[in-house]
Design a protein around this motif. Structure first.
Motif, short mmCIF file in Angstrom:
data_model
loop_
_atom_site.label_atom_id
_atom_site.label_comp_id
_atom_site.label_asym_id
_atom_site.label_seq_id
_atom_site.Cartn_x
_atom_site.Cartn_y
_atom_site.Cartn_z
N UNK A 130 2.94 1.16 4.81
CA UNK A 130 2.66 0.11 3.84
C UNK A 130 3.67 0.15 2.71
N UNK A 131 4.07 -1.02 2.26
CA UNK A 131 4.86 -1.14 1.04
C UNK A 131 3.87 -1.28 -0.11
N UNK A 132 4.04 -0.45 -1.16
CA UNK A 132 3.11 -0.47 -2.29
C UNK A 132 3.86 -0.68 -3.59
N UNK A 133 3.18 -1.25 -4.57
CA UNK A 133 3.79 -1.48 -5.89
C UNK A 133 3.69 -0.25 -6.78
N UNK A 134 2.60 0.52 -6.65
CA UNK A 134 2.35 1.67 -7.51
C UNK A 134 2.06 2.88 -6.62
N UNK A 135 3.07 3.72 -6.45
CA UNK A 135 2.92 4.86 -5.54
C UNK A 135 1.84 5.83 -6.00
N UNK A 136 1.80 6.16 -7.28
CA UNK A 136 0.81 7.15 -7.73
C UNK A 136 -0.62 6.65 -7.56
N UNK A 137 -0.86 5.38 -7.82
CA UNK A 137 -2.20 4.82 -7.61
C UNK A 137 -2.55 4.83 -6.12
N UNK A 138 -1.59 4.52 -5.28
CA UNK A 138 -1.83 4.51 -3.83
C UNK A 138 -2.07 5.92 -3.31
N UNK A 139 -1.29 6.89 -3.79
CA UNK A 139 -1.49 8.28 -3.37
C UNK A 139 -2.89 8.74 -3.79
N UNK A 140 -3.31 8.42 -4.98
CA UNK A 140 -4.65 8.80 -5.43
C UNK A 140 -5.72 8.16 -4.54
N UNK A 141 -5.58 6.86 -4.27
CA UNK A 141 -6.56 6.16 -3.45
C UNK A 141 -6.63 6.74 -2.04
N UNK A 142 -5.48 6.84 -1.36
CA UNK A 142 -5.49 7.29 0.04
C UNK A 142 -5.83 8.77 0.16
N UNK A 143 -5.51 9.57 -0.85
CA UNK A 143 -5.93 10.97 -0.82
C UNK A 143 -7.46 11.07 -0.86
#
Length: 124
Positions: A8-21
């Motif tokens: 996936x292409x994401x706009x906010x990596x840290x928010x995405x890492x937190x969510x998927x973790x």
């Protein structure tokens, strides 16, 4: 056994890492300033997110990661036998890994990557 791959292409990596973790119940297997990857066993998936690509957030591509060169060769032969247009990259470097890969594209333009990872590298 193949492993399903989603990038996936994401706009906010840290928010995405937190969510998927939280979703997967584990931290990424690989985490870089522009990329994160989870190598999950249940379900068996290589799930990656990155800020690379410059497009709108969403699906970058899908694929199958082969566990061996022989498995990748069998996927390539099946695609060729089905007369699918195939873009063969051979051995290449991408996404912090060195891989042997080829691509096919579905009728809607969805890119499917078939690859066998040969090793990690320090750059995207």
């Amino acid at each position: 056994m193949k492993r399903f791959h989603v990038h996936l292409h994401v706009a906010d990596l840290s928010a995405s890492v937190a969510f998927y973790s939280k979703l997967f119940g584990t931290a990424p297997t690989r985490l870089e300033s522009d990329y994160a990857k989870w190598m999950l066993e249940d379900p068996r998936i290589n799930f990656a997110v990155s800020t690379r690509g410059g497009g709108a957030p969403g699906r970058d591509h899908l694929g199958f990661q082969a566990d061996s060169a022989e498995e990748l060769a069998a996927m390539k032969a099946a695609a060729q036998g089905a007369e699918m247009a195939l873009a063969d990259e051979g051995e290449t470097s991408c996404c912090y890994a060195r891989s042997d890969k080829h691509w096919i594209t579905d009728p809607q333009g969805v890119a499917w990557e078939h690859f066998h990872t040969l090793g990690d590298i320090p750059v995207f």
